[in-house]
Design an enzyme around this catalytic site. Sequence first.
Site, PDB file in Angstrom:
ATOM      1  N   GLY A  34       0.831  -1.198   0.000  1.00 23.84           N
ATOM      2  CA  GLY A  34       0.000   0.000   0.000  1.00 23.84           C
ATOM      3  C   GLY A  34       0.861   1.241   0.000  1.00 23.84           C
ATOM      4  O   GLY A  34       0.610   2.188  -0.726  1.00 23.84           O
ATOM      5  N   ALA A  35       1.916   1.230   0.832  1.00 25.61           N
ATOM      6  CA  ALA A  35       2.804   2.378   0.953  1.00 25.61           C
ATOM      7  C   ALA A  35       4.058   1.958   1.702  1.00 25.61           C
ATOM      8  O   ALA A  35       4.077   0.902   2.333  1.00 25.61           O
ATOM      9  CB  ALA A  35       2.112   3.515   1.702  1.00 25.61           C
ATOM     10  N   MET A  36       5.100   2.784   1.607  1.00 25.27           N
ATOM     11  CA  MET A  36       6.368   2.446   2.261  1.00 25.27           C
ATOM     12  C   MET A  36       6.991   3.694   2.866  1.00 25.27           C
ATOM     13  O   MET A  36       7.132   4.713   2.209  1.00 25.27           O
ATOM     14  CB  MET A  36       7.307   1.813   1.221  1.00 25.27           C
ATOM     15  N   GLU A  37       7.392   3.566   4.142  1.00 21.46           N
ATOM     16  CA  GLU A  37       7.781   4.704   4.959  1.00 21.46           C
ATOM     17  C   GLU A  37       9.217   5.172   4.790  1.00 21.46           C
ATOM     18  O   GLU A  37       9.814   5.651   5.756  1.00 21.46           O
ATOM     19  CB  GLU A  37       7.543   4.362   6.431  1.00 21.46           C
ATOM     20  N   ASN A  38       9.825   5.063   3.600  1.00 21.79           N
ATOM     21  CA  ASN A  38      11.197   5.545   3.421  1.00 21.79           C
ATOM     22  C   ASN A  38      11.365   6.896   4.122  1.00 21.79           C
ATOM     23  O   ASN A  38      10.519   7.779   3.988  1.00 21.79           O
ATOM     24  CB  ASN A  38      11.501   5.732   1.930  1.00 21.79           C
ATOM     25  N   HIS A  76      -0.321   6.570   8.831  1.00 24.54           N
ATOM     26  CA  HIS A  76       0.426   5.360   9.176  1.00 24.54           C
ATOM     27  C   HIS A  76       1.904   5.536   8.817  1.00 24.54           C
ATOM     28  O   HIS A  76       2.796   5.330   9.646  1.00 24.54           O
ATOM     29  CB  HIS A  76      -0.183   4.165   8.433  1.00 24.54           C
ATOM     30  N   GLU A  77       2.157   5.917   7.582  1.00 18.18           N
ATOM     31  CA  GLU A  77       3.551   6.037   7.127  1.00 18.18           C
ATOM     32  C   GLU A  77       4.274   7.155   7.863  1.00 18.18           C
ATOM     33  O   GLU A  77       5.472   7.045   8.148  1.00 18.18           O
ATOM     34  CB  GLU A  77       3.603   6.281   5.617  1.00 18.18           C
ATOM     35  N   HIS A  89       5.566   6.103  11.169  1.00 17.35           N
ATOM     36  CA  HIS A  89       6.830   5.372  11.039  1.00 17.35           C
ATOM     37  C   HIS A  89       8.049   6.291  10.990  1.00 17.35           C
ATOM     38  O   HIS A  89       9.166   5.843  11.257  1.00 17.35           O
ATOM     39  CB  HIS A  89       6.842   4.560   9.749  1.00 17.35           C
TER      40      HIS A  89
HETATM   41 ZN   LIG Z   1       3.665   0.159   8.293  1.00 16.69          ZN
END
Ligand SMILES: [Zn+2]
Length: 886
Positions: free
Chosen positions: A287-291, A323-324, A327
């Site tokens: 869904g998404a990535m917290e880089n 959410h991201e 993180h």
């Molecule tokens: Zn997550």
Amino acid sequence: MKFRHSSSSFLAVFTAVLYCLSLPGARSADAQRLSQNVRPDHYTLTLTPDLKVAAFSGEETIDVTLAEAANSITLNSAEIAFQEVTVSAGGKQQTATVTSDKEKEQITFAFAEQLPAGKATLSIAYTGILNNELRGFYLSKTARRNYAVTQFESTDARRAFPSFDEPAFKATYDITLVIDAGDTAISNGPIVSDTPGPGAAKHTLKFLTTPKMSTYLVAFLVGDFQCTEGEADGVKIRGCATPDKVALTPYSVEVAKYVLHYYNTYFGIPYPLKKLDLIALPDFEAGAMENFGAITYRETAMLVDLKTASVGAKKNVALVVAHEMAHQWFGDLVTMQWWDNIWLNEGFATWMENKPVEAMHPEWNIDQMVAGDSNVTLNLDAQPTTRAIRARAETRDEIEEMFDGISYGKAGAVLLSVENFLGPETFREGVHNYLAAHLYSNATAEDFWGAQTATSHKPVDKIMESLVAQPGEPLLTFGEPAGGKVAVAQKRFFLSPSIEPDAKQKWTIPVCIKTGAPGDGHSSTGWKTGSDRQECEVLTPEASTLRAPAASLFFANAGGKGYYRSAYPASVYAALVANAESDLSPTERISLTGDEWAQLRANKATVGDYMNLVTALKDDPSAEVMASAFGGVNSIYEHVAGSAEERAALAAWMVATFGPVYARLPPPAESDSPNTRELRAHLFDVLGRAKDTAVVSQARQIAEQYLADQGSVDGTLGHTALGIAARNGDAAFFDQLQKIAETSNNPELQEGALRLLAAFEDPALVRRSLDYASSSKVRNQDALTQFAIPMQTDATRELAWTYVKDHWDTVKTLLTPELGSELVGSTGGFCSAAERDDVEAFFAGHKVPSAEHSLKHAVESINGCIELRRLQEPHLRQWIAAQGKM
Ligand SMILES: [Zn+2]
């Protein structure tokens, strides 16, 4: 990272199948960890991607520190070709001999002369490929052009640059990208210089040195992205997308501005970077990535057309953004020591995402969505193949398998129960103290609950260890409260009545008993205001009574925030049902429906008991309560009913019960609250599923009108109408949706239309949809979901499964670890021994990588369904007969 599958979707609430779920078991594998002798301090990385030939070259130096003298250095690398590797240490330069271990994805640089302890610098020239696998440094495509983008979590940074690719090897990074003259690039830090060359066709972008961070959080994205800009607390925030979609980015920027300020205040630690970019990518598996500082998203998780979006689409984007961003502190700034504690990252972000969104949009009733999610999690955790939150994760497959409903849903629910017990402000202080003690470093579960214990002076360590180290959940069976006390017994709960739990397994958990009136419970103004009126006590394994506060009604899970199932004596339960609408809050009514569904699954209650509860709640004003109650009805329809006659009788009851409720709702108005919009849509969907002829034809009308002019129909009702129309749709409607799936620039509409193609029930159109999903016209990120959707419904399941088996050679070319697992998991909807054996036999001969545990779950779901039908179908028949007599 955030999964694609929102657990809060309407019908997911009670279904037995959970996609994306796979659990680690005992497996022998060599430890693949790197030695602690060599630690990276700083990477200098120059990458030159060629988007046309899908390759890149890299020049890298890694400053390392050796604890002891060594003749070799081993690090991670995959699909990389080495040109030259040298080391300078102790004033000498040497060339390395390079040997690789493909299996372990490791590379060893050996040197003729021993390197002394202390500082050394590796210099590496190499080439790699821009793959099509949605991981590492990969190619993302639109009809116009290619993009080169990254996805490194969990273990794929090594595909872009040789690295010490473990979360505890934090280092700083200087990243330089050499790209085509017309293109731009985004990385973790802001651009500090942009110079022409080398050559006329290129320019060189240098990014600001990053803070110390883990490899899996590095990102670089190359293409013609365009952005909208905002700012919060002095941090520049951008929402970026391909140029044709940049107009859909402002909503995500608005959310990010709000959330950044909220988190700065909540954590008491300012966002640590100078900028934050949110980037929507055309091809993205999760869904998404917290880089760190450069969060990447699937387009539907970030882009919204504010003129036409449904409530659900906006909620989803707001929650994923929150959410991201959680993180960035919890995961990026302070990172788990190793992947076995990934729940610290994901459980925390799953719990935290709700807070700023609830504060920003109190009218969305986020707390009720959370209560619905808890029911999903408790059902998952009541299956025999569940696992403890913290589990072994050494190999790549084991690590990937940790990203499941336990790490997200259960860990999030556990944190919610602890926060509710301690009080929001005390819990917040504990979070702050934990983060402040480990900035730019790593930490373990013990560090987290140690900080909470020290801050609160309550036994959080015992509570959390009990919930984190043991699999499963307790069922608390209460007696009649009397004289200020109530008897309570705890044992592990399984959905299946044929499993006898180990009597020794017990928990130390907070139990919060309701004391106040309804309406007290909902906090919408941030973390500082009170929660539900309650009296909490820690239930220990030895305890057999709890204090029972004076209250008109005994409800043992105030606010529905405790991590347990409750069972009551008949008279107490009857009073709860009778007074649910007047005396319980919406989250408590959601919790009560979950408890009663669990009782039915465990054969302690009948279909008739459950239907009585649904009848008591049929006029409920909350959309989430309605969805929760109806979720069980849908499961009875799909799983308990074994004949067309039983389904017809249930459908007739649904129309007779919910038709008048729907008819009483006022017509849609501009001023409707999100809850009213969702309630109307849910009821419409219920009637559509019952094939109410008037509703089915009205749905087609609304769908046509919505497609012709999205501004003319409420988006929430429009999407529901589209679903009903597709299930009952013809070839002309299929054509219409296919065209939208191929041409729309609005991700909600485009992906929605694609998903709807998989919802048609006409057999010829089911086949057409599956042929289409197998074609090159559907992106890899989407294809397998198109197979999984028709596997969810009785009407199309068998046809879809036959198609999968007959076309396996094509289907297997679409498999990726996450999506393959989803496909295998989707077979869990069957409900007979013959079908179960067929599924097992097929996958025994046609192995799907990383889907071993998904298969176990699917088989378990089928067995659960067989048992449920065997035990409850007679009760269903009785209930149907009784309806006829009324
Ligand atoms: Zn997550």
